[in-house]
Motif scaffolding. Sequence first.
Motif, PDB file in Angstrom:
ATOM      1  N   THR A 123      45.540  41.005  41.805  1.00  0.00           N
ATOM      2  CA  THR A 123      45.470  39.565  41.554  1.00  0.00           C
ATOM      3  C   THR A 123      44.332  38.934  42.345  1.00  0.00           C
ATOM      4  O   THR A 123      43.594  38.075  41.831  1.00  0.00           O
ATOM      5  N   ILE A 138      40.890  39.422  40.734  1.00  0.00           N
ATOM      6  CA  ILE A 138      40.635  38.533  39.598  1.00  0.00           C
ATOM      7  C   ILE A 138      40.470  37.092  40.068  1.00  0.00           C
ATOM      8  O   ILE A 138      39.605  36.359  39.588  1.00  0.00           O
ATOM      9  N   SER A 192      45.454  35.304  36.469  1.00  0.00           N
ATOM     10  CA  SER A 192      45.151  36.234  37.564  1.00  0.00           C
ATOM     11  C   SER A 192      46.411  36.966  38.009  1.00  0.00           C
ATOM     12  O   SER A 192      46.415  38.195  38.178  1.00  0.00           O
ATOM     13  N   ILE A 222      39.702  46.416  36.854  1.00  0.00           N
ATOM     14  CA  ILE A 222      40.174  45.356  37.736  1.00  0.00           C
ATOM     15  C   ILE A 222      39.107  44.953  38.749  1.00  0.00           C
ATOM     16  O   ILE A 222      38.969  43.773  39.099  1.00  0.00           O
ATOM     17  N   PRO A 251      35.727  41.275  37.338  1.00  0.00           N
ATOM     18  CA  PRO A 251      35.460  40.111  38.193  1.00  0.00           C
ATOM     19  C   PRO A 251      34.077  40.148  38.840  1.00  0.00           C
ATOM     20  O   PRO A 251      33.449  39.103  39.015  1.00  0.00           O
TER      21      PRO A 251
END
Length: 312
Positions: A110, A113, A148, A206, A210
């Motif tokens: 999380t 992101i 996210s 992941i 980003p």
Amino acid sequence: MDQKNGSSFTGFILLGFSDRPQLERILFVVLLIFYLLTLLGNTTIIALSHLDPRLHTPMYFFLSNLSFLDLCYTTSTVPQLLVHLRGADKSISFGGCVAQLFVSLGLGSTECILLGMMAFDRYAAICRPLHYMVIMHRHLCALMASASWFIGFANSSLQTVLIFLVPLCGRNKIDNFICELPPLLKLACVDPTVIKSEIFFAAVIILFIPVILITFSYGQIVRAVLRIKSAAGRRKAFGTCGSHLTVVSLFYSTATYAYLQPSNNHSQDQGKFIALVYIIITPMVNPFIYTLRNKDVMGAMKKVLCRGSDSR
């Protein structure tokens, strides 16, 4: 030996730093101090973001989300580590190991992101200042933060299921201080190449999606800042983004080293100390990176402190 998966165990043994008892005593004191500083710093950011109306902006909305993430991330691992550093019992139940892996991996994913979302917020603030509050309206911010969390824990669910499908053949000694993917893979008694490839692919997505968003956002930011004629304006713009870039660099460098570096390229001890960096050091320094040169946060802190002293 018959193949058994993790569900046949009563638990695992986290070896941690048990081969270095002197180091354990030092680490206990150091990590306890760092953990308390992490709690203090991140709680302060969250409280100030809610108490001061001047901080009710998209930037501080995402920053308070990041602080909450860091609080949860360290709390999912550090208290247990402190207990293990003080006692001879290094065991963790099978359910506890699954829960720790799921929660810590979900929170880490999380954060990856969310850091990308924060870069987009900085892009909108600097490259589209006149339309900033229109672009980054409250519902979009809530949607970005929710996405996210959802993507992070969806990734964690997938990887947690994959890792515990690997047969362990009775092996239950994890050469680390937490339940984490790389050391758990080393317990496999079959060739884990397929699982490793799937986990590596998920980690790349992941981590690097980003990074692409961050790179694009800051590319546009640099172009916009270089067009500013005032030196003071350029310094202010770069100062606004400097804290975020520092946090991004620290977080991604350690995460990439831990999850994408071939395991034979570094020793297990190196892996443990790198894990300490992104589990405790990064969440501890993040609030200080964001606040020390941030006039808005320092002003909000003085305002709250003065209000508290006046009430007495």
